[in-house]
Each structure stands twice: as structure tokens, then as C-alpha cells.
Design an enzyme around this catalytic site. Sequence first.
Site, PDB file in Angstrom:
ATOM      1  N   GLY A   1       1.051  -1.105  -0.371  1.00 38.87           N
ATOM      2  CA  GLY A   1      -0.010   0.250  -0.236  1.00 38.87           C
ATOM      3  C   GLY A   1       0.799   1.295   0.306  1.00 38.87           C
TER       4      GLY A   1
ATOM      5  N   THR B   1       5.622  -6.614   3.628  1.00 31.23           N
ATOM      6  CA  THR B   1       4.757  -8.496   3.712  1.00 31.23           C
ATOM      7  C   THR B   1       4.897  -8.853   2.377  1.00 31.23           C
ATOM      8  OG1 THR B   1       4.412  -7.721   5.564  1.00 31.23           O
ATOM      9  CG2 THR B   1       3.777  -9.734   5.152  1.00 31.23           C
ATOM     10  N   CYS B   2       4.455  -8.499   1.240  1.00 32.33           N
ATOM     11  CA  CYS B   2       3.012  -9.547   0.420  1.00 32.33           C
ATOM     12  C   CYS B   2       5.207  -9.953  -0.565  1.00 32.33           C
ATOM     13  CB  CYS B   2       2.822  -8.811  -0.874  1.00 32.33           C
ATOM     14  SG  CYS B   2       2.729  -9.616  -2.414  1.00 32.33           S
TER      15      CYS B   2
ATOM     16  N   CYS C   1       2.619 -13.864   0.189  1.00 33.26           N
ATOM     17  CA  CYS C   1       2.663 -13.663  -1.364  1.00 33.26           C
ATOM     18  C   CYS C   1       3.536 -14.264  -2.422  1.00 33.26           C
ATOM     19  CB  CYS C   1       1.521 -12.556  -2.238  1.00 33.26           C
ATOM     20  SG  CYS C   1       1.228 -11.220  -1.323  1.00 33.26           S
TER      21      CYS C   1
ATOM     22  N   LYS D   1       6.054 -16.734  -0.716  1.00 34.75           N
ATOM     23  CA  LYS D   1       4.847 -18.161  -0.419  1.00 34.75           C
ATOM     24  C   LYS D   1       5.271 -19.056  -2.160  1.00 34.75           C
ATOM     25  CE  LYS D   1       1.100 -17.193  -1.207  1.00 34.75           C
ATOM     26  NZ  LYS D   1      -0.040 -17.185  -0.686  1.00 34.75           N
TER      27      LYS D   1
ATOM     28  N   GLY E   1      -6.399 -20.718   9.075  1.00 38.40           N
ATOM     29  CA  GLY E   1      -6.570 -20.127   8.218  1.00 38.40           C
ATOM     30  C   GLY E   1      -5.808 -20.501   6.808  1.00 38.40           C
ATOM     31  N   TYR E   2      -5.213 -19.469   6.140  1.00 43.76           N
ATOM     32  CA  TYR E   2      -5.222 -19.953   5.018  1.00 43.76           C
ATOM     33  C   TYR E   2      -3.641 -20.143   4.755  1.00 43.76           C
ATOM     34  CZ  TYR E   2      -3.176 -14.884   3.904  1.00 43.76           C
ATOM     35  OH  TYR E   2      -2.933 -13.815   3.520  1.00 43.76           O
TER      36      TYR E   2
ATOM     37  N   GLU F   1      -1.795 -22.940   3.555  1.00 37.96           N
ATOM     38  CA  GLU F   1      -0.806 -23.150   2.352  1.00 37.96           C
ATOM     39  C   GLU F   1       0.125 -23.855   2.934  1.00 37.96           C
ATOM     40  OE1 GLU F   1      -2.559 -19.439   0.278  1.00 37.96           O
ATOM     41  OE2 GLU F   1      -1.905 -18.932   1.253  1.00 37.96           O
TER      42      GLU F   1
ATOM     43  N   GLY G   1      -2.760 -16.270  13.640  1.00 35.35           N
ATOM     44  CA  GLY G   1      -3.569 -14.631  13.339  1.00 35.35           C
ATOM     45  C   GLY G   1      -2.823 -13.732  12.877  1.00 35.35           C
TER      46      GLY G   1
ATOM     47  N   HIS H   1     -14.315 -25.570 -24.913  1.00 40.59           N
ATOM     48  CA  HIS H   1     -14.080 -27.275 -24.426  1.00 40.59           C
ATOM     49  C   HIS H   1     -12.393 -27.522 -25.112  1.00 40.59           C
ATOM     50  CE1 HIS H   1     -15.404 -30.868 -24.065  1.00 40.59           C
ATOM     51  NE2 HIS H   1     -14.840 -31.306 -25.067  1.00 40.59           N
TER      52      HIS H   1
ATOM     53  N   GLU I   1     -15.028 -24.541 -17.803  1.00 39.39           N
ATOM     54  CA  GLU I   1     -16.284 -25.474 -19.214  1.00 39.39           C
ATOM     55  C   GLU I   1     -17.796 -25.335 -18.110  1.00 39.39           C
ATOM     56  OE1 GLU I   1     -16.916 -27.725 -21.916  1.00 39.39           O
ATOM     57  OE2 GLU I   1     -14.915 -28.784 -21.418  1.00 39.39           O
TER      58      GLU I   1
HETATM   59  C1  LIG Z   1       2.951 -15.924   4.581  1.00 43.56           C
HETATM   60  C2  LIG Z   1       1.949 -14.316   3.420  1.00 43.56           C
HETATM   61  C3  LIG Z   1       1.281 -15.222   2.421  1.00 43.56           C
HETATM   62  C4  LIG Z   1       0.316 -14.227   1.796  1.00 43.56           C
HETATM   63  N1  LIG Z   1      -0.356 -14.380   0.433  1.00 43.56           N
HETATM   64  C5  LIG Z   1      -0.875 -13.178   0.014  1.00 43.56           C
HETATM   65  C6  LIG Z   1      -1.942 -13.842  -1.082  1.00 43.56           C
HETATM   66  O1  LIG Z   1      -1.270 -15.182  -1.695  1.00 43.56           O
HETATM   67  N2  LIG Z   1      -2.195 -13.218  -1.868  1.00 43.56           N
HETATM   68  C7  LIG Z   1      -2.717 -11.906  -1.117  1.00 43.56           C
HETATM   69  O2  LIG Z   1      -3.037 -11.010  -1.649  1.00 43.56           O
HETATM   70  N3  LIG Z   1      -1.670 -11.279   0.111  1.00 43.56           N
HETATM   71  C8  LIG Z   1      -0.950 -12.746   0.526  1.00 43.56           C
HETATM   72  N4  LIG Z   1      -0.840 -11.551   1.810  1.00 43.56           N
HETATM   73  C9  LIG Z   1      -1.007 -10.502   3.102  1.00 43.56           C
HETATM   74  C10 LIG Z   1      -0.496  -9.895   1.858  1.00 43.56           C
HETATM   75  O3  LIG Z   1       1.233  -9.731   2.403  1.00 43.56           O
HETATM   76  C11 LIG Z   1      -0.706  -8.090   3.157  1.00 43.56           C
HETATM   77  O4  LIG Z   1      -1.993  -8.603   2.535  1.00 43.56           O
HETATM   78  C12 LIG Z   1      -0.270  -6.576   2.197  1.00 43.56           C
HETATM   79  O5  LIG Z   1       1.624  -7.391   2.286  1.00 43.56           O
HETATM   80  C13 LIG Z   1      -1.152  -5.476   2.882  1.00 43.56           C
HETATM   81  O6  LIG Z   1       0.209  -4.624   2.823  1.00 43.56           O
HETATM   82  P1  LIG Z   1       0.355  -3.185   3.383  1.00 43.56           P
HETATM   83  O7  LIG Z   1       1.376  -2.264   2.231  1.00 43.56           O
HETATM   84  O8  LIG Z   1      -0.693  -2.791   3.822  1.00 43.56           O
HETATM   85  O9  LIG Z   1       1.262  -3.741   4.462  1.00 43.56           O
HETATM   86  P2  LIG Z   1       2.803  -5.003   4.638  1.00 43.56           P
HETATM   87  O10 LIG Z   1       3.105  -4.904   2.743  1.00 43.56           O
HETATM   88  O11 LIG Z   1       3.198  -5.567   5.131  1.00 43.56           O
HETATM   89  O12 LIG Z   1       3.929  -3.212   4.639  1.00 43.56           O
HETATM   90  C14 LIG Z   1       4.150  -2.683   5.728  1.00 43.56           C
HETATM   91  C15 LIG Z   1       6.068  -2.410   5.788  1.00 43.56           C
HETATM   92  O13 LIG Z   1       5.721  -1.332   7.139  1.00 43.56           O
HETATM   93  C16 LIG Z   1       6.777  -1.639   7.264  1.00 43.56           C
HETATM   94  N5  LIG Z   1       6.757  -0.791   8.734  1.00 43.56           N
HETATM   95  C17 LIG Z   1       5.783  -1.260   9.591  1.00 43.56           C
HETATM   96  N6  LIG Z   1       6.097  -0.355  11.074  1.00 43.56           N
HETATM   97  C18 LIG Z   1       6.700   0.795   9.949  1.00 43.56           C
HETATM   98  C19 LIG Z   1       7.672   2.029  10.919  1.00 43.56           C
HETATM   99  N7  LIG Z   1       7.467   2.106  12.402  1.00 43.56           N
HETATM  100  N8  LIG Z   1       8.598   2.771  10.187  1.00 43.56           N
HETATM  101  C20 LIG Z   1       8.748   2.504   8.775  1.00 43.56           C
HETATM  102  N9  LIG Z   1       8.549   1.411   8.531  1.00 43.56           N
HETATM  103  C21 LIG Z   1       7.688   0.345   8.992  1.00 43.56           C
HETATM  104  C22 LIG Z   1       6.734  -3.505   7.415  1.00 43.56           C
HETATM  105  O14 LIG Z   1       8.424  -3.334   7.893  1.00 43.56           O
HETATM  106  C23 LIG Z   1       5.954  -3.217   6.599  1.00 43.56           C
HETATM  107  O15 LIG Z   1       7.618  -3.951   5.122  1.00 43.56           O
HETATM  108  C24 LIG Z   1       0.019 -12.628   2.900  1.00 43.56           C
HETATM  109  C25 LIG Z   1       1.348 -12.420   3.591  1.00 43.56           C
HETATM  110  C26 LIG Z   1       1.917 -13.654   4.669  1.00 43.56           C
HETATM  111  C27 LIG Z   1       2.144 -13.675   5.609  1.00 43.56           C
END
Ligand SMILES: Cc1cc2nc3c(=O)[nH]c(=O)nc-3n(C[C@H](O)[C@H](O)[C@H](O)COP(=O)(O)OP(=O)(O)OC[C@H]3O[C@@H](n4cnc5c(N)ncnc54)[C@H](O)[C@@H]3O)c2cc1C
Length: 463
Positions: free
Chosen positions: A16, A42-43, A48, A51, A179-180, A184, A265, A439, A444
Amino acid sequence: MAGYDYDLFVIGGGSGGVRAARVAATLGKRVGIAEEYRFGGTCVIRGCVPKKLYVYASQFPEHFADAAGYGWTVPEASFNWQTLVANKDREISRLEAIYKKNVEGAGGETFHSRAMIVDPHVVHLLDDDRTVTADQILIATGGRPAAHPALPGHEHCIFSNEAFDLKELPKAIMIEGGGYIAVEFANIFHGLGVDTTLVYRGKEILSRFDMDLRRTLHETMEKKGIKILCHAVSERVHKRPDGRLDALLTSGQTLTVDQVMLAIGRIPNTENMGLEGIGLEMTQAGAIKVDEYSRTNIGNIWAIGDVTNRVQLTPVAIHEAMCFVETAFKGNPTAPDHDTIATAVFSQPEIGTVGLSEDEAVKRFADVEIYRASFRPMRHTLSGRDEKMLIKLVVDGASRKVLGAHILGPDAGEMAQLLGIPLKAGLSKDDFDRTMAVHPTAAEELVTMYKPTYRVKDGQRVQ
Ligand SMILES: Cc1cc2nc3c(=O)[nH]c(=O)nc-3n(C[C@H](O)[C@H](O)[C@H](O)COP(=O)(O)OP(=O)(O)OC[C@H]3O[C@@H](n4cnc5c(N)ncnc54)[C@H](O)[C@@H]3O)c2cc1C
């Protein structure tokens, strides 16, 4: 706002945050973004992307076995975990660099630092020991795996973060959660040859998904050799002298494994960021409270993605980022739309789903038609693999609108993406019926199930 260092300062360089920073910078806004760990979030780094790479890795043994029915003789295969981890690392480093470069290329400034808010317009960058000011602040700090400090021996357990980078592939693993992420990883480790047990406190894995899919996936996973223990939780994890772990369950069983992974969670990253100090409202679970436009109770501070605990998926965080930019910088207030989100579980077989489950539809609609096909996919005819595919449509009998589409089987995630379009558009079963089939495909079935398998009227199954 000329008086501030930045028009926008983003905290968190994940799905995001990076999107919001890049798009706002493209508009000519002065943008800064701080990431404390690795850009991509995280992604890209521990969600994602790695994974899905591990899912691919874990599918090869079945491909090798299935090849025999098609005439292939495959010599005995061997697997090297360290190679997989190293190749995964190379790929996520490549993506990390692209994420950072995209922000900088658009004119944004990146900081490798933890950030906290000291005043509604002031951000402190801890690693740089520097303070910056911004007109607008966006919190996109995501979440992390929930710990379980009440579990004796919790210090011996790992979470999804560590599972990606284990030094050795365990011989046996216990994964706790339903959960997923838990499901997975159970499939990944099993596919890689690990003796895998999934332990879940609920009555069936994957709550909130369609029950038909949950049950069928459960059965299929067990048939493959994954042990699934529902209605059970771990009570204690004990490290043995030989370094292995004994996990004592409430069911009375003790599992001896090399790793215990907790996937129970995720919690929002909101601690030690100065949020209480500036009076930012949060939920009891520590998620940031936002209005429909992702604005917090402090007018110039916004929050998107997992930290708001709305729908924790990458495309949702990205969509919320785009809506935020429309609202905050383009004079076009746009509320993110969280309705009818297609999603996948990369289990084996895969789940692809969009819209209401049968149980949810029955609660909301008086007359629900269920179209259901369970069959052996063509690819498993010659392979001989005893695995069924399940395709199910949930339809409102009164309006004929398709309320839900649920698939268990190969490529279900890809199908769910495409099904997201007609369901979002509110198309009817009649629209599905007048669509020509492709087909021979498994998909289908989606347009050739002309008669309901059964109906549920006022909560009663009638045929
Ligand atoms: C194992 C796993 C598998 C997943 N698989 C999928 C999937 O297949 N499909 C899917 O759609 N979603 C999947 N997700 C979920 C997806 O990763 C998250 O929904 C997504 O990354 C959320 O994005 P975000 O920007 O909210 O936060 P994040 O991507 O978590 O980014 C937040 C960032 O903020 C940084 N941060 C935190 N606090 C601070 C701070 N105080 N100062 C500076 N930086 C900071 C963190 O280091 C991190 O890099 C998965 C998640 C996990 C854990």
C-alpha cells in the site's frame, strides 16, 4: 504546502505505502517514504511472492508422479532446500530493488529507517535521527504474525517469517492454525517431503470459505498424507535433549517434530510509533480506525492496508492506496470498495473463490439455487491421480443473480480472478448460461450447469 518538507510522508514501504508514494510523486507531490526493513513489505519479502514460489517448488513431486501415466519415466528426483531459499532470495531482492526504484523514479525520496509520529505534521526517522515535516501523513505499516506468549515453550516456535528461511528443511513439522497461511504452508512442507501435521482449534479449516470446499480440501489433504487435527490446540512445547520438539496437544497427543510453526493470526504494526501520544484512535486489537476514505480521526493522517485490519490482501492495500491519492490529492473523494473480492488459497488443490458462500447466501436470501459439479479433471485421467475438482455456483433464485462462485482444483486462483468480473458486474445465471463453453477445460462447467443441483428455500434444502 510549501511550509512542510513534504506534501506526503508515507510510513511503511509495503504494497500500500509504495503504491501511494509512487502515484502521489507522479502527480508532482513532494513525497518521502520510510521503510524499516525491506521495500516491498510483507507481500514481496515474506508473504505472497515467496509463498507462491514455494508452492511451485512443492508441486514438482506430484508432477513427476503424474508424468508416468503420460508415458514419461522420470529418474529419482532429489530436492535441495538451500537452493530454493537462495533462488527465492535472489528473486525477492530483484523485486525489492524495483519497488524502491519505482518510487525514486517518480521523484519520491526513500528512507531506510523506522519512523514514528511525534506531532500530526512531524515524523521522526529513528535510524537517521532526523525529523521531517509533512502536510499529509499516510500510515501503511502492515501487520505481523501474532505471537503466543501464553504458550509454555513458545520461544521454540517459528512463524511464517522464519519458515521461509529455515537453515534446514525439517523432517517433521507441526503447524498450528486453520487460516489460509497455515493451510498453504502445510501443503508446501508436505509437498517438499516433510511429515506435516496441521493442528486447528476450530471444527474445520478455513473458516469463512464455502463449507463444501473446506471439507473437500480437508479430505484431499488427508488423502495426500497431511495429518489434520481439528478441535485441538497446543498446550506446551518442550525442547528435547536431541534438539527436537515435543508439542503436547489438548487432545492428549504429543507430536515430536523438528519445527512448530504458529499461524494463529496477524496483528497490526502500531506499537511504539507515537500514535497514542498524538491521540490517534485505534481499535481494541490495535488496528488504526479510519473512515470510509481511509482518514483517521486526525484530519491530515491517513491509514491503509493491513494496519487498518479491513481486508488483509495485497490488491486491497493497493486499491486503498489509489483511493487515498484520489481523495487526498486529486479532489476526487473515493472510498475503497471492499465488496465481492475474489481471492485464492494456494493449497493443493487450490481454492479460488468470489462472493457469498452457500451458508452466507442462505442467511441473506430466501431462495438459493446451488449448482455443483464434482468431477475428476481431465489431467488426472491418465495420471491416475484420485483427486476431484469441485465447482459451485450460488445463485439467488428470485433475481437469478450469481452470488458466489467457488472452485477447488487446478488453476482455481486464475479462474477466480476472471469470475471476479461477472460477479462484480452483478451478472445473472442466465448470462452464464448463454456464454459459450471453452472445450475441453475444467472451467467450462461454470457455463454448462443448467439445472440446480439443489435449492435452499427459507433455510431448508428442498431438492
Ligand atoms: C505468508 C503470507 C502470505 C500471504 N499471501 C498473500 C496472497 O497470496 N495474496 C494476497 O493478496 N495477500 C497475501 N498476504 C497478505 C499481504 O502480504 C498483505 O495483505 C499486504 O502485504 C499488506 O500490505 P500493506 O502495505 O498493508 O503492509 P505490508 O506489506 O506489511 O508493509 C508494511 C511495511 O511497513 C514497514 N513498517 C512497519 N512499521 C514501520 C515503521 N514504524 N517505520 C517504517 N516502516 C515500518 C514494514 O517493515 C513493512 O515493510 C500474505 C501474507 C503473508 C504473511
